[in-house]
Scaffold this active site. Sequence first.
Site, short mmCIF file in Angstrom:
data_model
loop_
_atom_site.label_atom_id
_atom_site.label_comp_id
_atom_site.label_asym_id
_atom_site.label_seq_id
_atom_site.Cartn_x
_atom_site.Cartn_y
_atom_site.Cartn_z
N SER A 125 0.84 -1.21 0.00
CA SER A 125 0.00 0.00 0.00
C SER A 125 0.87 1.25 0.00
O SER A 125 1.98 1.25 0.56
CB SER A 125 -0.87 -0.02 1.27
OG SER A 125 -1.47 1.23 1.47
N TYR A 150 -1.83 -1.49 11.00
CA TYR A 150 -2.08 -1.97 9.63
C TYR A 150 -0.94 -1.56 8.70
O TYR A 150 -0.38 -2.37 7.98
CB TYR A 150 -3.42 -1.41 9.10
CG TYR A 150 -3.56 -1.59 7.60
CD1 TYR A 150 -3.86 -2.84 7.06
CD2 TYR A 150 -3.36 -0.52 6.71
CE1 TYR A 150 -3.95 -3.02 5.68
CE2 TYR A 150 -3.46 -0.70 5.34
CZ TYR A 150 -3.76 -1.95 4.83
OH TYR A 150 -3.85 -2.13 3.47
N LYS A 154 2.22 -3.82 6.49
CA LYS A 154 2.63 -3.77 5.07
C LYS A 154 4.14 -3.56 4.97
O LYS A 154 4.81 -4.17 4.14
CB LYS A 154 1.88 -2.65 4.33
CG LYS A 154 0.38 -2.92 4.18
CD LYS A 154 0.11 -4.17 3.36
CE LYS A 154 -1.35 -4.56 3.36
NZ LYS A 154 -1.62 -5.89 2.82
P1 NAD Z 1 -10.89 -7.38 1.15
O1 NAD Z 1 -11.11 -7.43 2.63
O2 NAD Z 1 -12.06 -7.13 0.29
O3 NAD Z 1 -10.22 -8.76 0.68
C1 NAD Z 1 -9.36 -9.50 1.49
C2 NAD Z 1 -9.87 -10.94 1.48
O4 NAD Z 1 -8.99 -11.75 2.26
C3 NAD Z 1 -11.26 -11.08 2.08
O5 NAD Z 1 -12.08 -11.81 1.19
C4 NAD Z 1 -11.03 -11.86 3.39
O6 NAD Z 1 -12.12 -12.71 3.67
C5 NAD Z 1 -9.76 -12.62 3.06
N1 NAD Z 1 -8.90 -12.96 4.20
C6 NAD Z 1 -8.46 -12.14 5.19
N2 NAD Z 1 -7.68 -12.82 6.03
C7 NAD Z 1 -7.59 -14.10 5.55
C8 NAD Z 1 -6.92 -15.28 5.97
N3 NAD Z 1 -6.17 -15.31 7.07
N4 NAD Z 1 -7.06 -16.41 5.23
C9 NAD Z 1 -7.81 -16.41 4.11
N5 NAD Z 1 -8.48 -15.33 3.67
C10 NAD Z 1 -8.37 -14.19 4.38
O7 NAD Z 1 -9.72 -6.34 0.89
P2 NAD Z 1 -9.21 -5.73 -0.48
O8 NAD Z 1 -9.59 -4.31 -0.52
O9 NAD Z 1 -9.55 -6.61 -1.61
O10 NAD Z 1 -7.64 -5.77 -0.21
C11 NAD Z 1 -6.82 -6.82 -0.69
C12 NAD Z 1 -5.39 -6.57 -0.25
O11 NAD Z 1 -4.96 -5.30 -0.75
C13 NAD Z 1 -5.18 -6.52 1.26
O12 NAD Z 1 -3.93 -7.10 1.55
C14 NAD Z 1 -5.14 -5.03 1.56
O13 NAD Z 1 -4.41 -4.74 2.71
C15 NAD Z 1 -4.44 -4.52 0.32
N6 NAD Z 1 -4.72 -3.10 0.03
C16 NAD Z 1 -6.03 -2.70 -0.09
C17 NAD Z 1 -6.31 -1.35 -0.33
C18 NAD Z 1 -7.72 -0.87 -0.45
O14 NAD Z 1 -7.94 0.34 -0.37
N7 NAD Z 1 -8.71 -1.71 -0.67
C19 NAD Z 1 -5.24 -0.43 -0.47
C20 NAD Z 1 -3.93 -0.89 -0.36
C21 NAD Z 1 -3.69 -2.24 -0.10
C1 UD1 Z 2 -6.98 4.69 4.05
C2 UD1 Z 2 -5.90 4.34 5.02
C3 UD1 Z 2 -4.74 3.69 4.29
C4 UD1 Z 2 -5.23 2.46 3.54
C5 UD1 Z 2 -6.36 2.86 2.62
C6 UD1 Z 2 -6.88 1.62 1.99
C7 UD1 Z 2 -6.07 6.00 6.81
C8 UD1 Z 2 -5.43 7.14 7.47
N1 UD1 Z 2 -5.45 5.52 5.73
O1 UD1 Z 2 -6.43 5.58 3.11
O2 UD1 Z 2 -3.76 3.28 5.21
O3 UD1 Z 2 -4.19 1.88 2.79
O4 UD1 Z 2 -7.39 3.52 3.37
O5 UD1 Z 2 -8.20 1.49 1.97
O6 UD1 Z 2 -7.10 5.54 7.23
N2 UD1 Z 2 -12.74 10.95 3.55
C9 UD1 Z 2 -13.72 11.85 3.90
N3 UD1 Z 2 -14.87 11.38 4.45
C10 UD1 Z 2 -15.10 10.05 4.67
C11 UD1 Z 2 -14.09 9.13 4.30
C12 UD1 Z 2 -12.92 9.62 3.76
O7 UD1 Z 2 -13.56 13.06 3.71
O8 UD1 Z 2 -16.16 9.68 5.19
C13 UD1 Z 2 -11.50 11.45 2.94
C14 UD1 Z 2 -10.27 11.15 3.76
O9 UD1 Z 2 -10.01 12.19 4.65
C15 UD1 Z 2 -9.21 11.05 2.66
C16 UD1 Z 2 -9.98 10.54 1.44
O10 UD1 Z 2 -11.34 10.79 1.70
O11 UD1 Z 2 -8.72 12.30 2.36
C17 UD1 Z 2 -9.78 9.07 1.19
O12 UD1 Z 2 -10.03 8.37 2.39
P1 UD1 Z 2 -10.02 6.78 2.49
O13 UD1 Z 2 -10.90 6.22 1.44
O14 UD1 Z 2 -10.30 6.41 3.91
O15 UD1 Z 2 -8.54 6.37 2.07
P2 UD1 Z 2 -7.13 6.87 2.65
O16 UD1 Z 2 -7.27 7.77 3.81
O17 UD1 Z 2 -6.35 7.39 1.52
#
Ligand code: NAD
Ligand code: UD1
Length: 339
Positions: A125, A150, A154
């Site tokens: 991330s 969290y 990473k």
């Molecule tokens: P998500 O929660 O939708 O998907 C994660 C999946 O992993 C879920 O289906 C959950 O049931 C499964 N899971 C969790 N722990 C497990 C375990 N121990 N064994 C088997 N399955 C397990 O999340 P996502 O948004 O799809 O994110 C996927 C990856 O990307 C994660 O590693 C997350 O940290 C990373 N990531 C997500 C974002 C974001 O904004 N969505 C941003 C940066 C990084």
């Molecule tokens: C957040 C996490 C980041 C994670 C990412 C993945 C924090 C500080 N960071 O990022 O570590 O990798 O999610 O999902 O939580 N916002 C509003 N109102 C809301 C929700 C969000 O104004 O109700 C704004 C936030 O202030 C931010 C932007 O929208 O500026 C995006 O927010 P969000 O979707 O939570 O993502 P990140 O903060 O970038």
Amino acid sequence: MQNILVTGGAGYIGSHTVVELHNAGYNPIIVDNLSNSRKSVLTGLKNITSKDFTFYKVDCNDKETFRQVFKDHQISGVIHFAAYKAVGESVAKPLEYYENNVGSLMTLIRLMKEEGVEKLIFSSSCTVYGQPDQLPVTEQSPKKTAESPYGNTKQVCEEIIEDTSVSDKSFRAIALRYFNPVGAHPSSEIGELPLGVPNNLVPFITQTATGWREQLTVFGDNYDTKDGSCVRDYIHVVDLAKAHVKSLEYLTQHSDLSFDIFNIGTGHGNTVLEIVNTFEEVSGTKLNYKIGDRRSGDIEKIYADVTKSTKVLGWKTEKSLRDSLQDSWNWQLTLKKEV
Ligand code: NAD
Ligand code: UD1
């Protein structure tokens, strides 16, 4: 056909990646414990691809049950999405986060080594950059002390992967640093399923627009940005999914590569208020929102330099912010119908 193990493949990014792997001619094998997803995702995947994917309801920390997946299939590579991802929750439950995110990676790597599987793509991330000193951030930008358990998982996971790749030439990996994934599959068959009140901006917007939430709070309008609200790099989840396929191909073609890191974003920053305005335009709805206090721990602005992923992986985004918000909205309307 090559079997690619997709941990967390029932989740938001994992499910979209399963579709893109299938489109590229791979056979994805899904492992998910459904802790943050539902089995109905498999129906959506089938409606898109006409394929019943192999699915194991297995926890990646359960080593011996997980091993059976490697025994049942010859796995050519792994994409590891499985993790917990709620920043706030990680502050309240750090041990659960370290155990699940770091523990599952360690179990997976041990199994890969024991079962002779070489290639790993890891979900990292942009949170590892914290508040960057210079924008856009490149892969060389310094990592900052993590703001949350969290974020720390990473950083630690990237280090574990790199150390392992140095120690063992037959273990090779790419870490992808995602910026902010948004949108849904254009078919509206799969998308993000936030269980409970969403923390992330776009699900909160779409749920407010349907009336599930009363009002969106924009967290601060006094930052040093063009309209005072925070800046992020919002990337369509299908573009993000395709980056995994490109990374897998790159790892396969470069057998001398032991470890590398890529930013996966659009290269553009948008403010929260721009997201709100664009959402109103594409959805034709008026959003009920107010300006509130800053959210503690928020980064003022961050967006990616994607020169490296564009040049090296031969990947680039194809979808616009409007596409992302339109697809998020269409997906939300599908969910509304089901409730
Ligand atoms: P998500 O929660 O939708 O998907 C994660 C999946 O992993 C879920 O289906 C959950 O049931 C499964 N899971 C969790 N722990 C497990 C375990 N121990 N064994 C088997 N399955 C397990 O999340 P996502 O948004 O799809 O994110 C996927 C990856 O990307 C994660 O590693 C997350 O940290 C990373 N990531 C997500 C974002 C974001 O904004 N969505 C941003 C940066 C990084
Ligand atoms: C957040 C996490 C980041 C994670 C990412 C993945 C924090 C500080 N960071 O990022 O570590 O990798 O999610 O999902 O939580 N916002 C509003 N109102 C809301 C929700 C969000 O104004 O109700 C704004 C936030 O202030 C931010 C932007 O929208 O500026 C995006 O927010 P969000 O979707 O939570 O993502 P990140 O903060 O970038």
